[in-house]
Design a protein around this motif. Structure first.
Motif, PDB file in Angstrom:
ATOM      1  N   UNK A  83     -55.314  16.359 -47.430  1.00  0.00           N
ATOM      2  CA  UNK A  83     -56.460  16.962 -46.737  1.00  0.00           C
ATOM      3  C   UNK A  83     -57.522  15.905 -46.461  1.00  0.00           C
ATOM      4  N   UNK A  84     -57.751  15.021 -47.416  1.00  0.00           N
ATOM      5  CA  UNK A  84     -58.735  13.956 -47.218  1.00  0.00           C
ATOM      6  C   UNK A  84     -58.334  13.072 -46.040  1.00  0.00           C
ATOM      7  N   UNK A  85     -57.057  12.697 -45.995  1.00  0.00           N
ATOM      8  CA  UNK A  85     -56.569  11.823 -44.924  1.00  0.00           C
ATOM      9  C   UNK A  85     -56.648  12.502 -43.560  1.00  0.00           C
ATOM     10  N   UNK A  86     -56.526  13.814 -43.537  1.00  0.00           N
ATOM     11  CA  UNK A  86     -56.514  14.556 -42.282  1.00  0.00           C
ATOM     12  C   UNK A  86     -57.908  14.703 -41.670  1.00  0.00           C
ATOM     13  N   UNK A  87     -58.939  14.687 -42.499  1.00  0.00           N
ATOM     14  CA  UNK A  87     -60.294  14.967 -42.014  1.00  0.00           C
ATOM     15  C   UNK A  87     -60.877  13.810 -41.212  1.00  0.00           C
ATOM     16  N   UNK A  88     -61.667  14.167 -40.215  1.00  0.00           N
ATOM     17  CA  UNK A  88     -62.365  13.168 -39.393  1.00  0.00           C
ATOM     18  C   UNK A  88     -63.667  12.716 -40.047  1.00  0.00           C
ATOM     19  N   UNK A  89     -64.289  13.598 -40.795  1.00  0.00           N
ATOM     20  CA  UNK A  89     -65.572  13.327 -41.440  1.00  0.00           C
ATOM     21  C   UNK A  89     -65.518  13.828 -42.886  1.00  0.00           C
ATOM     22  N   UNK A  90     -66.271  13.174 -43.775  1.00  0.00           N
ATOM     23  CA  UNK A  90     -66.257  13.544 -45.188  1.00  0.00           C
ATOM     24  C   UNK A  90     -67.673  13.600 -45.744  1.00  0.00           C
ATOM     25  N   UNK A  91     -67.926  14.567 -46.631  1.00  0.00           N
ATOM     26  CA  UNK A  91     -69.186  14.589 -47.365  1.00  0.00           C
ATOM     27  C   UNK A  91     -69.150  13.492 -48.415  1.00  0.00           C
ATOM     28  N   UNK A  92     -70.319  13.205 -48.997  1.00  0.00           N
ATOM     29  CA  UNK A  92     -70.383  12.175 -50.030  1.00  0.00           C
ATOM     30  C   UNK A  92     -69.510  12.547 -51.222  1.00  0.00           C
TER      31      UNK A  92
END
Length: 284
Positions: A83-92
């Motif tokens: 899921x992390x790899x799939x996301x375009x943006x991430x929260x801190x």
């Protein structure tokens, strides 16, 4: 495979925003009950579903849900790194964890968050009234669940935080990300736990899903120890071992509800109250 839960409010289908929890396995998940209760409490028009993703088909499942108009999803075992790899943006929080358990679909791309740490800390310190500051803490496992809570645990300033895993390199990789060099954080294997004792022992492995006992000595549970299993809904071998050793035992239901409240707030802009929902889900 989509398992749809009852829509919380009697409104036209096109007025309902759709959400889901994605994992494998997923049939045991209580997330639909929780988010439906949150929706009723806050008067939000949503539906919430269980989605079983093939082990080799997480991205395809997410893309399909996006095409169907879903607004967001929760992510559970074993897909939090994917899921992390799939996301375009991430929260801190997601960046610190390197794992994602909450996704929001927007016109600007896929946003990933990690609410596991906030959920765990709230449950232990507030619901279970157990301070973490100054305690000896053992975190079992080095997968996505453990990554999500490692930094939030450090932020509570334990006396030390030991990460134990079957393979040492994964534990060492997690410990190397420590943001506070003043707090003693150590990586080790399960075998290295002999002659060590802890005030709080947290099982972040998925061993409980298969009723597998962890190869840890019972001596890790100090007097008045809190033994916390992030699994919920069953008495796991870890909980049995801890209880036999005289530890106070808790499962991860409170964490599930607290992290769900954080996810719900990120999606809907309102944070629900959790105590009544905990009582309701605990009675199911």
């Amino acid at each position: 495979m989509v398992d749809t839960y009852v829509e919380p409010l009697a409104v036209a289908a096109h007025d309902i925003d759709r959400y889901a929890v994605v994992g494998n396995p997923i049939a045991h998940s209580k997330s639909p009950f929780i988010h439906t209760a949150f929706a009723k409490q806050t008067q939000q028009n949503i539906s919430y579903e269980r989605v079983l993703a093939p082990l080799d088909g997480f991205e395809a499942t997410i893309r399909s849900l996006m095409q169907q108009g879903f607004k967001g999803v929760n992510v559970t075992v074993p897909f939090k790194f994917e899921a992390y790899a799939l996301c375009d943006h991430h929260t801190e929080q997601a960046k610190l964890a390197g794992a994602v358990n909450t996704i929001k679909f927007t016109e600007h791309g896929i946003w990933g968050d990690n609410t596991d740490g906030d959920g765990l800390i709230a449950d232990i310190t507030h619901n279970l009234n157990t301070p973490i500051k100054g305690k000896r803490v053992l975190l079992l496992g080095a997968g996505g669940a453990a990554e999500g809570v490692f930094q939030p645990l450090l932020a509570q300033h334990p006396a030390k935080l030991v990460v134990a895993n079957r393979t040492l390199d994964k534990a060492e990789k997690m410990v190397s990300k420590s943001f506070d060099a003043a707090i003693k954080s150590v990586a080790c294997t399960f075998e290295d736990l002999k002659n060590q004792q802890f005030d709080i022992v947290i099982n972040a492995t998925s061993a409980g899903l298969s009723d597998m006992a962890l190869p840890i000595p019972s001596s890790v549970f100090a007097e008045n120890c809190l033994a916390y299993d992030m699994m919920y809904g069953r008495e796991t071998p870890f909980m049995v071992q801890a209880r036999a050793s005289g530890a106070q035992v808790a499962d991860g239901l409170g964490m599930l509800i607290e992290q769900a409240a954080e996810a719900f707030s990120g999606w809907r802009g309102v944070r629900p109250e959790t105590k009544s929902v905990m009582e309701m889900v605990g009675a199911l």
